[in-house]
Design an enzyme around this catalytic site. Structure first.
Site, PDB file in Angstrom:
ATOM      1  N   CYS A   1      -7.340   0.326  -7.437  1.00 23.54           N
ATOM      2  CA  CYS A   1      -8.119  -0.678  -8.210  1.00 23.54           C
ATOM      3  C   CYS A   1      -7.583  -2.133  -8.176  1.00 23.54           C
ATOM      4  O   CYS A   1      -8.299  -3.020  -8.507  1.00 23.54           O
ATOM      5  CB  CYS A   1      -8.009  -0.223  -9.756  1.00 23.54           C
ATOM      6  SG  CYS A   1      -6.361  -0.295 -10.273  1.00 23.54           S
TER       7      CYS A   1
ATOM      8  N   ASP B   1       5.587   4.464  -1.059  1.00 19.42           N
ATOM      9  CA  ASP B   1       5.491   3.963   0.359  1.00 19.42           C
ATOM     10  C   ASP B   1       4.264   3.948   0.721  1.00 19.42           C
ATOM     11  O   ASP B   1       3.941   3.149   1.390  1.00 19.42           O
ATOM     12  CB  ASP B   1       6.566   4.779   1.014  1.00 19.42           C
ATOM     13  CG  ASP B   1       7.949   4.735   0.598  1.00 19.42           C
ATOM     14  OD1 ASP B   1       8.287   3.812  -0.074  1.00 19.42           O
ATOM     15  OD2 ASP B   1       8.842   5.431   0.949  1.00 19.42           O
TER      16      ASP B   1
ATOM     17  N   ASP C   1       5.089   0.250   6.478  1.00 19.69           N
ATOM     18  CA  ASP C   1       6.118   0.183   5.416  1.00 19.69           C
ATOM     19  C   ASP C   1       7.279   0.648   6.015  1.00 19.69           C
ATOM     20  O   ASP C   1       7.332   1.798   6.073  1.00 19.69           O
ATOM     21  CB  ASP C   1       5.558   0.604   3.852  1.00 19.69           C
ATOM     22  CG  ASP C   1       6.589   0.189   3.028  1.00 19.69           C
ATOM     23  OD1 ASP C   1       7.128  -0.963   2.668  1.00 19.69           O
ATOM     24  OD2 ASP C   1       7.266   1.032   2.425  1.00 19.69           O
TER      25      ASP C   1
ATOM     26  N   CYS D   1      -1.865  -1.461  -7.187  1.00 18.68           N
ATOM     27  CA  CYS D   1      -2.642  -0.325  -6.739  1.00 18.68           C
ATOM     28  C   CYS D   1      -3.425  -0.528  -5.718  1.00 18.68           C
ATOM     29  O   CYS D   1      -4.436  -1.443  -5.829  1.00 18.68           O
ATOM     30  CB  CYS D   1      -3.286   0.140  -8.229  1.00 18.68           C
ATOM     31  SG  CYS D   1      -4.237   1.588  -8.068  1.00 18.68           S
TER      32      CYS D   1
ATOM     33  N   GLU E   1       5.653  -6.324   7.391  1.00 15.34           N
ATOM     34  CA  GLU E   1       6.144  -7.292   6.470  1.00 15.34           C
ATOM     35  C   GLU E   1       7.135  -8.104   7.260  1.00 15.34           C
ATOM     36  O   GLU E   1       7.796  -7.550   7.995  1.00 15.34           O
ATOM     37  CB  GLU E   1       6.744  -6.478   5.230  1.00 15.34           C
ATOM     38  CG  GLU E   1       5.876  -6.016   4.359  1.00 15.34           C
ATOM     39  CD  GLU E   1       6.732  -5.356   2.942  1.00 15.34           C
ATOM     40  OE1 GLU E   1       6.639  -5.819   1.957  1.00 15.34           O
ATOM     41  OE2 GLU E   1       7.463  -4.190   3.273  1.00 15.34           O
TER      42      GLU E   1
ATOM     43  N   CYS F   1      -5.843   3.335 -13.851  1.00 16.89           N
ATOM     44  CA  CYS F   1      -7.166   3.876 -13.233  1.00 16.89           C
ATOM     45  C   CYS F   1      -7.153   5.288 -12.974  1.00 16.89           C
ATOM     46  O   CYS F   1      -8.251   5.971 -12.635  1.00 16.89           O
ATOM     47  CB  CYS F   1      -7.642   3.056 -12.210  1.00 16.89           C
ATOM     48  SG  CYS F   1      -6.539   3.411 -10.600  1.00 16.89           S
TER      49      CYS F   1
END
Length: 398
Positions: free
Chosen positions: A330, A355, A189, A327, A274, A348
């Site tokens: 989860c 990041d 990232d 997330c 990305e 959760c």
């Protein structure tokens, strides 16, 4: 392991004699003139809905040389002039293929000064490079050795704004071989506070090379602005001072990116990033300077060609994938995630670093892309293909 048959450019700095510098400067000017003349001819034909081929522009060059106005084109090697026409043909091919904008005219002050020589216009023997129309070889600083037993197919000579001279030798490198395979994979990232955040939890600080020299650059630019416009020696000296600061910043940035990308490629079999549209981000007046200094586009370019060299894989996921809102534990998605939120807790109970969580999600969706049928390359490289964004992430209610 078998070697990868790729052509690789080896760039070196050299110090020309006064005669060589004069000859090369004259060649740069002739290359620019031929390019602009051919572009003007093709543009005029374009207004008549006609296309001009490379062979036609080559015939035009022969005719131009016979005129009194452009007789000086005969004073330099004809090979760089022909190469300029080939570069123009490639620019129009990209334009017709909707991969680039319409070609623009070269400027004497702003355009890159360069000339390309093919094998018929230079002699390379015993580590000595002699260009056409020159009696002495170039004084090259051989900072690294060329691959054993290879000779360059093309030579490109250039001069940057800081008046530094470079020569780039394009040759096939048989020493490149794929690295031993590994199961390691990493999601990356990119950011501004931290240049890179890896899915492993590692954060790589942003050196901010431009900010380190910003005050020095501002002073030099102020001194340049005070000089009268024209061809004066004082203005040229002030311009070179600004250019040298820019070159110092670019060199440090490039060196840092080379070290980072080489490490990532050596340590990981699969690297997921990305597919960012950096040119759009540069339109943001508040972030343009920081985004340009981070050089995300250059980072990706280095990563991709090194992965090709060493048998690694780079996967670019869709730019609209909500990596920061999901997330990684989860899979639930947050409705909002403002930029000032750097840590957050999911329903959760998992507390995330923004990041690191994004890097983990980037890795997860990138690894599912080949399995689920999504395109490994970004959509702009595979028209009509399915991107990794198309894979629906299961949303769980809290």
């Amino acid at each position: 392991m078998q070697s990868v048959h790729v052509k690789r450019a080896f760039k070196y700095r050299f110090y020309p004699t006064d005669a060589q510098a004069e000859e090369l400067s004259r060649t740069f000017g002739c290359v620019r003139k031929v390019y602009n003349l051919a572009l003007a001819a093709r543009t005029e034909a374009w207004t008549r809905q006609e296309r001009v081929s490379y062979n036609q522009t080559s015939a035009m060059l022969t005719a131009w040389k016979r005129t009194e106005e452009f007789a000086y084109l005969n004073e330099v090697s004809s090979v760089p002039l022909q190469q300029a026409l080939r570069h123009l043909q490639a620019a129009f091919t990209n334009f017709y293929g909707k991969r680039a904008r319409y070609p623009r005219f070269k400027s004497r002050k702003k355009s890159r000064k360069s000339a390309e020589y093919t094998a018929s216009a230079f002699r390379f023997r015993d580590g000595m490079l002699t260009l056409a129309k020159m009696a002495e070889p170039l004084d090259i600083v051989w900072s690294r050795a060329l691959p054993v037993g290879v000779s360059p197919s093309t030579v490109t000579v250039s001069q940057d704004a800081a008046d530094r001279w470079f020569v780039s030798l394009l040759c096939e490198d048989p020493s490149l071989r794929p690295l031993p395979g590994t199961d390691a994979a990493v999601g990356v990232d990119v950011g501004l506070h931290h240049l890179l955040t890896l899915s492993t939890g590692e954060k790589i600080a942003n050196p901010r090379h431009e900010r380190r020299d910003r005050a020095r650059l501002a002073r030099a630019q102020q001194q340049l602005a005070r000089k009268a416009r024209g061809e004066g020696a004082n203005r040229a000296k002030a311009r070179r001072k600004v250019a040298r600061i820019h070159a110092r910043i670019a060199d440090r940035r490039r060196d840092h990116l080379h070290k980072l990308t080489t490490r990532l490629v050596r340590d990981n079999q699969t690297i997921v990033i990305e597919d960012l549209t950096v040119h759009n981000l540069l339109k943001n007046g508040r972030l343009a300077r920081a985004v340009g200094d981070a050089a995300w586009h250059e980072f990706r370019s280095m990563l991709e060609y090194k992965a090709h060299w060493y048998g690694r894989e780079v996967i670019a996921i869709d730019r609209w994938f909500p990596s920061s809102k999901l997330c990684s534990a989860c899979g639930s998605r947050q409705d909002k995630m403002p930029l000032h939120v750097r840590t957050w807790t999911c329903h959760c109970g998992t507390t995330h670093d923004r990041d690191v969580n994004a890097a983990k999600n980037i890795l997860a969706v990138g690894l599912t892309a080949p399995v689920c049928g999504a395109g490994v390359r970004p959509q702009r490289s595979t028209p009509g293909g399915q991107s990794a964004m198309k894979q629906k992430t299961p949303r769980r209610e809290p």
